[in-house]
Design a protein around this motif. Sequence first.
Motif, PDB file in Angstrom:
ATOM      1  N   GLU A 114      32.204 -30.888  -8.638  1.00 42.61           N
ATOM      2  CA  GLU A 114      30.882 -31.508  -8.498  1.00 42.61           C
ATOM      3  C   GLU A 114      30.670 -31.962  -7.053  1.00 42.61           C
ATOM      4  OE1 GLU A 114      30.115 -34.753 -11.175  1.00 42.61           O
ATOM      5  OE2 GLU A 114      28.152 -35.141 -10.283  1.00 42.61           O
ATOM      6  N   TYR A 115      29.499 -31.648  -6.546  1.00 42.62           N
ATOM      7  CA  TYR A 115      29.140 -31.977  -5.160  1.00 42.62           C
ATOM      8  C   TYR A 115      27.901 -32.850  -5.154  1.00 42.62           C
ATOM      9  CZ  TYR A 115      32.201 -28.049  -4.156  1.00 42.62           C
ATOM     10  OH  TYR A 115      33.290 -27.216  -4.091  1.00 42.62           O
ATOM     11  N   HIS A 116      27.867 -33.787  -4.200  1.00 48.28           N
ATOM     12  CA  HIS A 116      26.626 -34.478  -3.907  1.00 48.28           C
ATOM     13  C   HIS A 116      26.087 -33.908  -2.600  1.00 48.28           C
ATOM     14  CE1 HIS A 116      27.067 -38.290  -6.625  1.00 48.28           C
ATOM     15  NE2 HIS A 116      26.843 -37.171  -7.297  1.00 48.28           N
TER      16      HIS A 116
ATOM     17  N   ASN B 250      32.599 -18.482  -1.339  1.00 48.94           N
ATOM     18  CA  ASN B 250      32.509 -19.021   0.002  1.00 48.94           C
ATOM     19  C   ASN B 250      31.143 -19.677   0.238  1.00 48.94           C
ATOM     20  OD1 ASN B 250      33.519 -19.419   2.566  1.00 48.94           O
ATOM     21  ND2 ASN B 250      32.652 -17.516   3.343  1.00 48.94           N
ATOM     22  N   ARG B 251      31.143 -20.921   0.714  1.00 50.18           N
ATOM     23  CA  ARG B 251      29.912 -21.658   1.067  1.00 50.18           C
ATOM     24  C   ARG B 251      28.896 -21.617  -0.073  1.00 50.18           C
ATOM     25  NH1 ARG B 251      26.773 -20.222   4.649  1.00 50.18           N
ATOM     26  NH2 ARG B 251      26.299 -22.219   5.586  1.00 50.18           N
ATOM     27  N   GLN B 252      29.381 -21.694  -1.288  1.00 46.92           N
ATOM     28  CA  GLN B 252      28.482 -21.434  -2.417  1.00 46.92           C
ATOM     29  C   GLN B 252      27.345 -22.449  -2.536  1.00 46.92           C
ATOM     30  OE1 GLN B 252      30.292 -20.307  -6.052  1.00 46.92           O
ATOM     31  NE2 GLN B 252      28.474 -20.731  -7.278  1.00 46.92           N
ATOM     32  N   VAL B 253      27.665 -23.728  -2.436  1.00 43.07           N
ATOM     33  CA  VAL B 253      26.620 -24.733  -2.646  1.00 43.07           C
ATOM     34  C   VAL B 253      25.589 -24.649  -1.520  1.00 43.07           C
ATOM     35  CG1 VAL B 253      26.146 -27.195  -2.877  1.00 43.07           C
ATOM     36  CG2 VAL B 253      28.178 -26.229  -3.945  1.00 43.07           C
ATOM     37  N   ARG B 254      26.068 -24.478  -0.299  1.00 47.66           N
ATOM     38  CA  ARG B 254      25.118 -24.333   0.831  1.00 47.66           C
ATOM     39  C   ARG B 254      24.215 -23.127   0.613  1.00 47.66           C
ATOM     40  NH1 ARG B 254      26.787 -27.694   5.083  1.00 47.66           N
ATOM     41  NH2 ARG B 254      28.893 -28.485   4.744  1.00 47.66           N
ATOM     42  N   ARG B 255      24.783 -22.023   0.168  1.00 40.09           N
ATOM     43  CA  ARG B 255      23.977 -20.812  -0.019  1.00 40.09           C
ATOM     44  C   ARG B 255      23.011 -20.961  -1.202  1.00 40.09           C
ATOM     45  NH1 ARG B 255      26.890 -15.805  -0.674  1.00 40.09           N
ATOM     46  NH2 ARG B 255      28.709 -16.906  -1.453  1.00 40.09           N
TER      47      ARG B 255
ATOM     48  N   ARG C  43      39.559 -24.625  -0.454  1.00 37.89           N
ATOM     49  CA  ARG C  43      39.111 -25.124   0.841  1.00 37.89           C
ATOM     50  C   ARG C  43      37.724 -25.748   0.787  1.00 37.89           C
ATOM     51  NH1 ARG C  43      35.664 -21.662   3.305  1.00 37.89           N
ATOM     52  NH2 ARG C  43      36.072 -22.431   5.380  1.00 37.89           N
ATOM     53  N   LEU C  44      37.500 -26.628   1.732  1.00 37.31           N
ATOM     54  CA  LEU C  44      36.150 -27.141   1.978  1.00 37.31           C
ATOM     55  C   LEU C  44      35.760 -26.684   3.380  1.00 37.31           C
ATOM     56  CD1 LEU C  44      36.402 -30.831   0.652  1.00 37.31           C
ATOM     57  CD2 LEU C  44      35.285 -28.890  -0.456  1.00 37.31           C
ATOM     58  N   ASP C  45      34.481 -26.386   3.576  1.00 41.12           N
ATOM     59  CA  ASP C  45      34.008 -25.969   4.907  1.00 41.12           C
ATOM     60  C   ASP C  45      34.297 -27.058   5.933  1.00 41.12           C
ATOM     61  OD1 ASP C  45      32.841 -23.809   3.629  1.00 41.12           O
ATOM     62  OD2 ASP C  45      30.867 -24.758   3.527  1.00 41.12           O
ATOM     63  N   TYR C  46      34.273 -26.651   7.187  1.00 45.92           N
ATOM     64  CA  TYR C  46      34.508 -27.559   8.314  1.00 45.92           C
ATOM     65  C   TYR C  46      33.657 -28.834   8.192  1.00 45.92           C
ATOM     66  CZ  TYR C  46      34.763 -28.825  13.284  1.00 45.92           C
ATOM     67  OH  TYR C  46      34.954 -29.480  14.472  1.00 45.92           O
ATOM     68  N   ASN C  47      32.385 -28.664   7.843  1.00 48.22           N
ATOM     69  CA  ASN C  47      31.509 -29.841   7.798  1.00 48.22           C
ATOM     70  C   ASN C  47      31.316 -30.427   6.411  1.00 48.22           C
ATOM     71  OD1 ASN C  47      30.942 -30.520  10.429  1.00 48.22           O
ATOM     72  ND2 ASN C  47      29.584 -28.747  10.644  1.00 48.22           N
ATOM     73  N   THR C  48      31.991 -29.873   5.422  1.00 47.90           N
ATOM     74  CA  THR C  48      31.916 -30.459   4.078  1.00 47.90           C
ATOM     75  C   THR C  48      32.921 -31.590   4.009  1.00 47.90           C
ATOM     76  OG1 THR C  48      31.276 -28.338   3.135  1.00 47.90           O
ATOM     77  CG2 THR C  48      32.141 -29.961   1.602  1.00 47.90           C
ATOM     78  N   GLU C  49      32.568 -32.642   3.279  1.00 45.28           N
ATOM     79  CA  GLU C  49      33.463 -33.785   3.146  1.00 45.28           C
ATOM     80  C   GLU C  49      33.873 -33.960   1.686  1.00 45.28           C
ATOM     81  OE1 GLU C  49      30.935 -37.386   4.039  1.00 45.28           O
ATOM     82  OE2 GLU C  49      29.510 -35.829   4.639  1.00 45.28           O
TER      83      GLU C  49
ATOM     84  N   ARG D 221      23.992 -33.120   4.282  1.00 42.85           N
ATOM     85  CA  ARG D 221      25.386 -33.520   4.029  1.00 42.85           C
ATOM     86  C   ARG D 221      25.848 -32.893   2.729  1.00 42.85           C
ATOM     87  NH1 ARG D 221      26.555 -39.903   4.230  1.00 42.85           N
ATOM     88  NH2 ARG D 221      28.703 -39.378   3.682  1.00 42.85           N
ATOM     89  N   LEU D 222      27.121 -32.537   2.684  1.00 39.79           N
ATOM     90  CA  LEU D 222      27.688 -31.966   1.462  1.00 39.79           C
ATOM     91  C   LEU D 222      29.036 -32.624   1.212  1.00 39.79           C
ATOM     92  CD1 LEU D 222      27.718 -29.883  -0.842  1.00 39.79           C
ATOM     93  CD2 LEU D 222      28.578 -28.195   0.763  1.00 39.79           C
ATOM     94  N   LYS D 223      29.170 -33.210   0.014  1.00 39.89           N
ATOM     95  CA  LYS D 223      30.382 -33.975  -0.287  1.00 39.89           C
ATOM     96  C   LYS D 223      30.882 -33.623  -1.681  1.00 39.89           C
ATOM     97  CE  LYS D 223      31.762 -38.820  -0.231  1.00 39.89           C
ATOM     98  NZ  LYS D 223      31.328 -40.150   0.187  1.00 39.89           N
TER      99      LYS D 223
HETATM  100  N1  URA Z   1      30.261 -25.146  -1.282  1.00 38.34           N
HETATM  101  C1  URA Z   1      29.977 -25.067   0.029  1.00 38.34           C
HETATM  102  O1  URA Z   1      28.919 -24.564   0.402  1.00 38.34           O
HETATM  103  N2  URA Z   1      30.876 -25.533   0.899  1.00 38.34           N
HETATM  104  C2  URA Z   1      32.032 -26.126   0.553  1.00 38.34           C
HETATM  105  O2  URA Z   1      32.798 -26.567   1.414  1.00 38.34           O
HETATM  106  C3  URA Z   1      32.316 -26.199  -0.822  1.00 38.34           C
HETATM  107  C4  URA Z   1      31.409 -25.710  -1.719  1.00 38.34           C
END
Ligand code: URA
Length: 270
Positions: free
Chosen positions: A134-136, A188-193, A103-109, A204-206
């Motif tokens: 990989e995320y930008h 869960n929400r790893q990159v944001r955290r 899954r991707l979070d609601y606001n992740t693209e 923004r998270l993509k």
């Molecule tokens: N990491 C996040 O924080 N959110 C996502 O949707 C995916 C990876």
Amino acid sequence: MLERLQKIISAAGITSRRASEALILNGQVTVNGIVVTELGSKADPAKDIISVDGKPLKISAQRLYILLNKPPGYITALKDGQNRPLVTDLLKDVPERVYPVGRLDYNTEGLLLLTNDGEWANHLMHPRHEIEKEYHVRVRGKVIDRQLKRMAEGVELEDGMTAPAVVSLVKSGEQNDWISVAIHEGRNRQVRRMCEAVSLSVVRLKRIRYGTLALGTLRAGQFRYLSDAEVRQLADALAGAPLSHPPRTETHRKSTHPERPGGNVRGRRQ
Ligand code: URA
């Protein structure tokens, strides 16, 4: 062809292989009307009527593998109590029901895979395979090398230290910087955290890459079918056993495969 029941149930996209075993043990599965509770039992999906909780499985001959560019503001689920838009609302004219792979979070693209091949999905999502994603990330203000370095080495989150990541500065703007973060965990929400942990505020998270698959130039809200080669390459690139069945796709398209990102940290300021 005879196949193990749990494999047939998970390949039908009902649930994972392990959860399918529980359904069998619980007496929720019948083959031609007879309850089967033995785990090694086999059936022929082309001939037998296999039901879960009295509902016959819809065994699709057509396996679909979709790459969607998810826009922000869509929920990665098949239904939502709050009636928010679903990622599957974007899949016009897709002939079979498909399910998101992770899954991707609601606001992740960005890049989201969907399929009706439960076995392929389970294979990709198995934690032992550690697919790199990989995320930008557009972050408020300017990043400093120390923040990138900390994220690359691992930061302490409430559910433990993160594994080493590949982090670099991608682009520097007036108000915001863009960084690239490649991880192989799926918390869960790893990159944001991770960003929060080093005091970076995410604007923004993509997701731009999932293993060997790149988002490419697909516009937000658009999707395409993966080619046979892409489906196989993604599964074959994983550690461990290859898929036991050859994936069957309908559409053949060319794809691009990005270079893997280089060193651990490329930044700018100290
Ligand atoms: N990491 C996040 O924080 N959110 C996502 O949707 C995916 C990876």
